[in-house]
Design a protein around this motif. Sequence first.
Motif, mmCIF file in Angstrom:
data_model
loop_
_atom_site.group_PDB
_atom_site.id
_atom_site.type_symbol
_atom_site.label_atom_id
_atom_site.label_comp_id
_atom_site.label_asym_id
_atom_site.label_seq_id
_atom_site.Cartn_x
_atom_site.Cartn_y
_atom_site.Cartn_z
ATOM 1 N N LYS A 137 2.790 4.276 2.590
ATOM 2 C CA LYS A 137 2.337 5.319 3.530
ATOM 3 C C LYS A 137 2.323 6.637 2.973
ATOM 4 O O LYS A 137 3.243 7.074 2.190
ATOM 5 C CB LYS A 137 3.025 4.995 4.812
ATOM 6 N N GLU A 165 -3.959 0.888 8.357
ATOM 7 C CA GLU A 165 -3.630 2.370 8.209
ATOM 8 C C GLU A 165 -3.138 2.388 6.658
ATOM 9 O O GLU A 165 -2.278 2.077 6.460
ATOM 10 C CB GLU A 165 -2.583 2.729 9.059
ATOM 11 N N GLY A 166 -4.089 3.112 5.897
ATOM 12 C CA GLY A 166 -3.733 3.576 4.664
ATOM 13 C C GLY A 166 -3.770 2.130 3.656
ATOM 14 O O GLY A 166 -3.375 2.243 2.516
ATOM 15 N N GLY A 167 -4.119 1.111 4.332
ATOM 16 C CA GLY A 167 -4.232 -0.275 3.742
ATOM 17 C C GLY A 167 -3.049 -0.953 3.692
ATOM 18 O O GLY A 167 -2.941 -2.018 3.133
ATOM 19 N N GLU A 168 -2.035 -0.835 4.759
ATOM 20 C CA GLU A 168 -0.951 -1.430 4.959
ATOM 21 C C GLU A 168 -1.151 -2.475 6.145
ATOM 22 O O GLU A 168 -2.218 -2.306 6.812
ATOM 23 C CB GLU A 168 0.141 -0.400 5.217
ATOM 24 N N ASP A 171 -11.195 -7.358 3.665
ATOM 25 C CA ASP A 171 -10.635 -8.239 4.618
ATOM 26 C C ASP A 171 -11.273 -9.686 4.739
ATOM 27 O O ASP A 171 -10.454 -10.883 4.784
ATOM 28 C CB ASP A 171 -10.686 -7.608 6.325
ATOM 29 N N ALA A 228 0.963 -1.173 -0.050
ATOM 30 C CA ALA A 228 0.107 -0.139 0.079
ATOM 31 C C ALA A 228 0.753 1.304 -0.125
ATOM 32 O O ALA A 228 0.357 2.163 -0.606
ATOM 33 C CB ALA A 228 -0.967 0.025 1.258
ATOM 34 N N TYR A 250 -7.488 -1.806 2.810
ATOM 35 C CA TYR A 250 -7.991 -0.466 3.069
ATOM 36 C C TYR A 250 -9.507 -0.532 2.910
ATOM 37 O O TYR A 250 -10.225 0.119 3.806
ATOM 38 C CB TYR A 250 -7.361 0.533 2.073
ATOM 39 N N HIS A 251 -9.872 -1.170 2.023
ATOM 40 C CA HIS A 251 -11.765 -1.128 1.871
ATOM 41 C C HIS A 251 -12.297 -1.926 2.501
ATOM 42 O O HIS A 251 -11.839 -3.154 3.038
ATOM 43 C CB HIS A 251 -11.917 -1.418 0.190
ATOM 44 N N ARG A 258 -8.213 -4.529 8.175
ATOM 45 C CA ARG A 258 -8.376 -3.031 7.630
ATOM 46 C C ARG A 258 -7.138 -2.264 8.313
ATOM 47 O O ARG A 258 -7.395 -1.935 9.345
ATOM 48 C CB ARG A 258 -9.652 -2.421 7.722
ATOM 49 N N ARG A 306 3.462 7.936 -2.281
ATOM 50 C CA ARG A 306 3.303 7.556 -0.938
ATOM 51 C C ARG A 306 4.716 7.033 -0.727
ATOM 52 O O ARG A 306 5.643 7.091 -1.517
ATOM 53 C CB ARG A 306 2.856 6.077 -0.940
ATOM 54 N N LYS A 310 -4.385 0.887 12.721
ATOM 55 C CA LYS A 310 -4.880 1.927 12.890
ATOM 56 C C LYS A 310 -5.324 2.178 14.156
ATOM 57 O O LYS A 310 -6.500 1.854 14.643
ATOM 58 C CB LYS A 310 -5.841 2.665 11.855
#
Length: 332
Positions: free
Chosen positions: A95, A232-235, A211, A93, A206-207, A230, A128, A239
Amino acid sequence: MSQVKTPFSEYIRHIGRGKKAGKYLSQEQAFDAMNQAINGEVSKEQLGAFLMLLRVREESEDELAGFLQAVRQSTIAEFKSIKGINLDLGCYAGKRRQLPWFLLAVLTLADSGQKVFLHGTKEPQSQRLYLDQVFKLLNLPISTNTVEANLFLEAHGFCYVELGVLNPKLKQLIDLRELFGLRTCANTLARMLNPTNAAYSLHGVYHKEFDERHIQVANLVNDTNVACFRGEGGEVEVKSDREFTLHLNDNEGLNHTVNFPQLYSGRQHKANMEDISQLKSVWQGQLQDEYAISAIKGTLAVMISLTQGLNSTDALNKASDLWRNRDTSRYF
């Protein structure tokens, strides 16, 4: 999986006939379509049409499973011979709001005796921050072949390999973003790749609902001990200012969820993405960043929950212990 070997134009027609007439590919059809695509048996125009049609309506679990089986066949064979990997992390993803705090969770896990295999790539024209840039700035090793990967795993407990080294054909699909201006399913497939057949594989997305989709695809290709959340930022990073759910299947392929609490109640501020040295300062205890530390412990707890089968409370307690007892003189 046996090959259907259908003309590629038929697959484009199959998925592109509109909302009512268009159909999803079976897992076997998806395998054949992706196999043709990565082996250069289709024109650039056909490949572009196929990937963008999929992008518009999203891939089904059966389609992703077939695609994954195809791209795994193009992984450089030597990397499949690397043994003893505890945890696989696909980091694709990048950052843009927070530094990759998950890297310090990886170092903590490696410091405790686990072996972690990281892989990723930098997307063209992306703003990113990607792992290869971070590794270079922190003077951490980047493996360019299996000999280096094995040496770094033995010496450091982790290694990082670029996707272009592991699977050049999949890397070419990701690079098509420069042409299309949009990501394709290749990014999802890279997260699922697990090129060394590690005992456990962790994905960040992310979306919403992706997951759960990752676990459903794992079931279809008979992968076990896979987890997704899910991030942070899809990574593959927690979060920590919100509750979250870890979706996983166990070594028998049974699906489970582990619910984690909110770990940080303060206001999250955007990090200075140009000051990579903050990672080193937090690791060495010179900088006490509450959000960063909660993200590190949370990410480490997710890894522990997956690999040791612990509930969120026990995993978080163990993560705190490992972080507190880490060797701050190691790695930097």
